[in-house]
Motif scaffolding. Structure first.
Motif, PDB file in Angstrom:
ATOM      1  N   PRO A 170       0.787  -1.235   0.000  1.00  0.00           N
ATOM      2  CA  PRO A 170       0.000   0.000   0.000  1.00  0.00           C
ATOM      3  C   PRO A 170       0.820   1.286   0.000  1.00  0.00           C
ATOM      4  O   PRO A 170       0.263   2.367  -0.164  1.00  0.00           O
ATOM      5  CB  PRO A 170      -0.834  -0.114   1.281  1.00  0.00           C
ATOM      6  CG  PRO A 170      -0.142  -1.114   2.131  1.00  0.00           C
ATOM      7  CD  PRO A 170       0.552  -2.048   1.204  1.00  0.00           C
ATOM      8  N   THR A 171       2.133   1.190   0.153  1.00  0.00           N
ATOM      9  CA  THR A 171       2.981   2.390   0.088  1.00  0.00           C
ATOM     10  C   THR A 171       3.383   2.736  -1.344  1.00  0.00           C
ATOM     11  O   THR A 171       3.863   3.852  -1.593  1.00  0.00           O
ATOM     12  CB  THR A 171       4.256   2.168   0.912  1.00  0.00           C
ATOM     13  OG1 THR A 171       4.863   0.924   0.512  1.00  0.00           O
ATOM     14  CG2 THR A 171       3.932   2.099   2.402  1.00  0.00           C
ATOM     15  N   LEU A 172       3.206   1.828  -2.288  1.00  0.00           N
ATOM     16  CA  LEU A 172       3.663   2.063  -3.653  1.00  0.00           C
ATOM     17  C   LEU A 172       2.971   3.265  -4.296  1.00  0.00           C
ATOM     18  O   LEU A 172       3.626   4.151  -4.865  1.00  0.00           O
ATOM     19  CB  LEU A 172       3.425   0.812  -4.514  1.00  0.00           C
ATOM     20  CG  LEU A 172       4.516  -0.254  -4.544  1.00  0.00           C
ATOM     21  CD1 LEU A 172       4.079  -1.416  -5.402  1.00  0.00           C
ATOM     22  CD2 LEU A 172       5.825   0.333  -5.062  1.00  0.00           C
ATOM     23  N   VAL A 173       1.652   3.285  -4.244  1.00  0.00           N
ATOM     24  CA  VAL A 173       0.899   4.371  -4.891  1.00  0.00           C
ATOM     25  C   VAL A 173       1.260   5.735  -4.296  1.00  0.00           C
ATOM     26  O   VAL A 173       1.552   6.673  -5.048  1.00  0.00           O
ATOM     27  CB  VAL A 173      -0.616   4.094  -4.807  1.00  0.00           C
ATOM     28  CG1 VAL A 173      -1.410   5.324  -5.249  1.00  0.00           C
ATOM     29  CG2 VAL A 173      -0.985   2.896  -5.680  1.00  0.00           C
ATOM     30  N   PRO A 174       1.258   5.904  -2.965  1.00  0.00           N
ATOM     31  CA  PRO A 174       1.646   7.207  -2.418  1.00  0.00           C
ATOM     32  C   PRO A 174       3.063   7.631  -2.804  1.00  0.00           C
ATOM     33  O   PRO A 174       3.315   8.814  -3.062  1.00  0.00           O
ATOM     34  CB  PRO A 174       1.514   7.004  -0.902  1.00  0.00           C
ATOM     35  CG  PRO A 174       0.510   5.921  -0.760  1.00  0.00           C
ATOM     36  CD  PRO A 174       0.770   5.001  -1.907  1.00  0.00           C
ATOM     37  N   PRO A 210      13.148   5.488  -7.008  1.00  0.00           N
ATOM     38  CA  PRO A 210      13.974   4.574  -6.200  1.00  0.00           C
ATOM     39  C   PRO A 210      13.250   3.959  -5.008  1.00  0.00           C
ATOM     40  O   PRO A 210      13.386   2.753  -4.750  1.00  0.00           O
ATOM     41  CB  PRO A 210      15.142   5.461  -5.757  1.00  0.00           C
ATOM     42  CG  PRO A 210      15.240   6.502  -6.826  1.00  0.00           C
ATOM     43  CD  PRO A 210      13.841   6.764  -7.282  1.00  0.00           C
ATOM     44  N   ALA A 211      12.480   4.753  -4.262  1.00  0.00           N
ATOM     45  CA  ALA A 211      11.802   4.213  -3.081  1.00  0.00           C
ATOM     46  C   ALA A 211      10.778   3.160  -3.480  1.00  0.00           C
ATOM     47  O   ALA A 211      10.640   2.123  -2.822  1.00  0.00           O
ATOM     48  CB  ALA A 211      11.135   5.337  -2.289  1.00  0.00           C
ATOM     49  N   ALA A 212      10.046   3.404  -4.568  1.00  0.00           N
ATOM     50  CA  ALA A 212       9.067   2.426  -5.043  1.00  0.00           C
ATOM     51  C   ALA A 212       9.751   1.187  -5.602  1.00  0.00           C
ATOM     52  O   ALA A 212       9.269   0.063  -5.431  1.00  0.00           O
ATOM     53  CB  ALA A 212       8.164   3.062  -6.101  1.00  0.00           C
ATOM     54  N   ALA A 213      10.879   1.382  -6.270  1.00  0.00           N
ATOM     55  CA  ALA A 213      11.629   0.239  -6.802  1.00  0.00           C
ATOM     56  C   ALA A 213      12.128  -0.655  -5.668  1.00  0.00           C
ATOM     57  O   ALA A 213      12.159  -1.894  -5.793  1.00  0.00           O
ATOM     58  CB  ALA A 213      12.792   0.724  -7.650  1.00  0.00           C
ATOM     59  N   ALA A 214      12.517  -0.046  -4.545  1.00  0.00           N
ATOM     60  CA  ALA A 214      12.958  -0.828  -3.389  1.00  0.00           C
ATOM     61  C   ALA A 214      11.813  -1.660  -2.825  1.00  0.00           C
ATOM     62  O   ALA A 214      12.003  -2.823  -2.438  1.00  0.00           O
ATOM     63  CB  ALA A 214      13.530   0.097  -2.319  1.00  0.00           C
TER      64      ALA A 214
END
Length: 384
Positions: free
Chosen positions: A171-175, A238-242
């Motif tokens: 659920p953190t991906l979209v934000p 980068p944060a979403a890729a992680a």
């Protein structure tokens, strides 16, 4: 008002509440016991929080997301507001941070109990229902995510639930994507609403520069391997890729440990994961309407000393719908005057004994009247 009408009025319960009668109440207790035994076998220790707590403790941290679902009452002793728990996860987080604050980490805890909510949902009209779950507190590694998912699956398999599916989401991906592209909080709220409805037209109108990436993510749902291939093809900040890499590693660990477990991915699922901070999941079973449980990563404790945690809750009413109904117990009537040792011997063999409190002319008829399939005669249980 007639006696019958008066009795019916007294038996009326508020919407969303119900009595659980024999043999269903015993059946539910047995299932909960077997699930808790599976948790214990994996090193999870049971805690038992109270039904009611002071409001500020119950609704702090992750509990803030449940404020609208919490019944509140005034404590006549302390004159402070109290809340009836609507979820037990937040209580376990409180126990871990306070009473078990000095216990070695990672901390593995389990629980079972009833919760009460202000209103039900379309899929879950019940306002009171049972929860049974486990929390792994103080470990921010993907191995902890995998352990919790596998524990949920093994606990359900231990009680006989077949066709289990684990649907993973982050659920953190979209934000992360929305904020990386500079969307306002208002626009992000519109994106969430569009994704909840799976509406690509509304999503395009709300997402602005994030529309293409989010539409592609929405299409990357389905079996884990296929979904990961689609996700890996997307250019993410980068944060979403992680987060995507951690999801892939979790899938690898889960499928290696349980190759027959069905694992799917829905990378844009947000509803119901308001306080989750990482990999989360929902549990379904073939042929069963509604979710059997859900869980995921969150921060437990106060903001100043929050601990990385992950866990899940199973809903006992839905779990029961995934299982055959209760088997009728072997009940035998002990005629009046039966020596106590005879009854003890039968119970040691697995019988339920019902003692006649007075002599009756027809023991077989009395056995049937009291729900017994057998009567004790001539030193043995005789079917009636």
């Amino acid at each position: 008002m007639s006696d019958a009408a008066n009795l019916a009025q007294k038996a009326l319960l508020p919407a969303g509440l119900r009595d659980l009668l024999p043999p269903d109440a015993e059946h539910e207790a047995g299932i909960v016991g077997r699930v808790m035994a599976e948790f214990a076998a994996h090193g999870y220790e049971r805690v038992k929080p109270p039904l009611i707590e002071f409001e500020e403790a119950l609704l702090s941290g992750p509990g803030a997301a449940l404020a609208q679902q919490t019944f509140r009452i005034m404590d006549p002793v302390s004159q402070r507001m109290m809340g009836v728990r609507s979820d037990m996860t937040t209580q376990v987080a409180r126990i871990a941070a306070s009473r078990l604050g000095n216990a070695p980490r990672p901390l593995r805890l389990s629980y079972a109990g009833q919760v009460l909510r202000v209103k039900g949902s379309q899929l879950r009209p019940e306002r009171q229902f049972g929860q049974v779950g486990a929390e792994l507190i103080g470990a921010d590694v993907v191995e902890a995510d995998a352990e919790i998912v596998l524990l949920a699956a093994s606990a359900l398999a231990a009680v006989g639930v077949a066709g289990i599916t684990i649907d993973l989401t982050v659920p953190t991906l979209v934000p992360i994507i929305c904020r990386d592209l500079g969307l306002s909080e208002r626009a992000i709220a519109g994106v969430r609403a569009a994704l909840d409805r799976r509406d690509p037209v509304e999503l395009a109108a709300s997402a602005g520069p994030a529309a293409q990436a989010l539409t592609s993510m929405m299409a990357a749902s389905g079996p884990a391997r296929t979904a990961l291939e689609k996700l890996n093809a997307l250019a993410l900040p980068p944060a979403a890729a992680a987060e995507r890499a951690r999801l892939a590693r979790a899938v690898e660990l889960i499928t290696a440990a349980a190759p027959d477990l069905i694992v799917t991915i829905d990378p844009v699922e947000l509803r119901g994961f308001e306080y989750q901070t990482g990999l989360s999941f929902t549990v379904f079973a073939r042929g069963v309407s509604g979710e059997l449980g859900r869980g995921g990563r969150y921060l437990s404790g106060d903001a100043e000393a929050a601990e990385p945690s992950t866990g899940f809750t199973l809903y006992t009413d839905t779990v029961l719908r995934a299982l055959p109904g209760p088997e009728l117990p072997r009940r035998v009537l002990l005629p009046h005057g039966t020596p106590p040792a005879e009854g003890a011997a039968l119970r040691a063999q697995g019988w339920q004994t019902v003692s006649a409190l007075a002599p009756v002319p027809d023991a077989a008829a009395e056995a049937k009247r009291l729900g017994c399939g057998h009567v004790f005669q001539d030193g043995r249980a005789v079917e009636v």
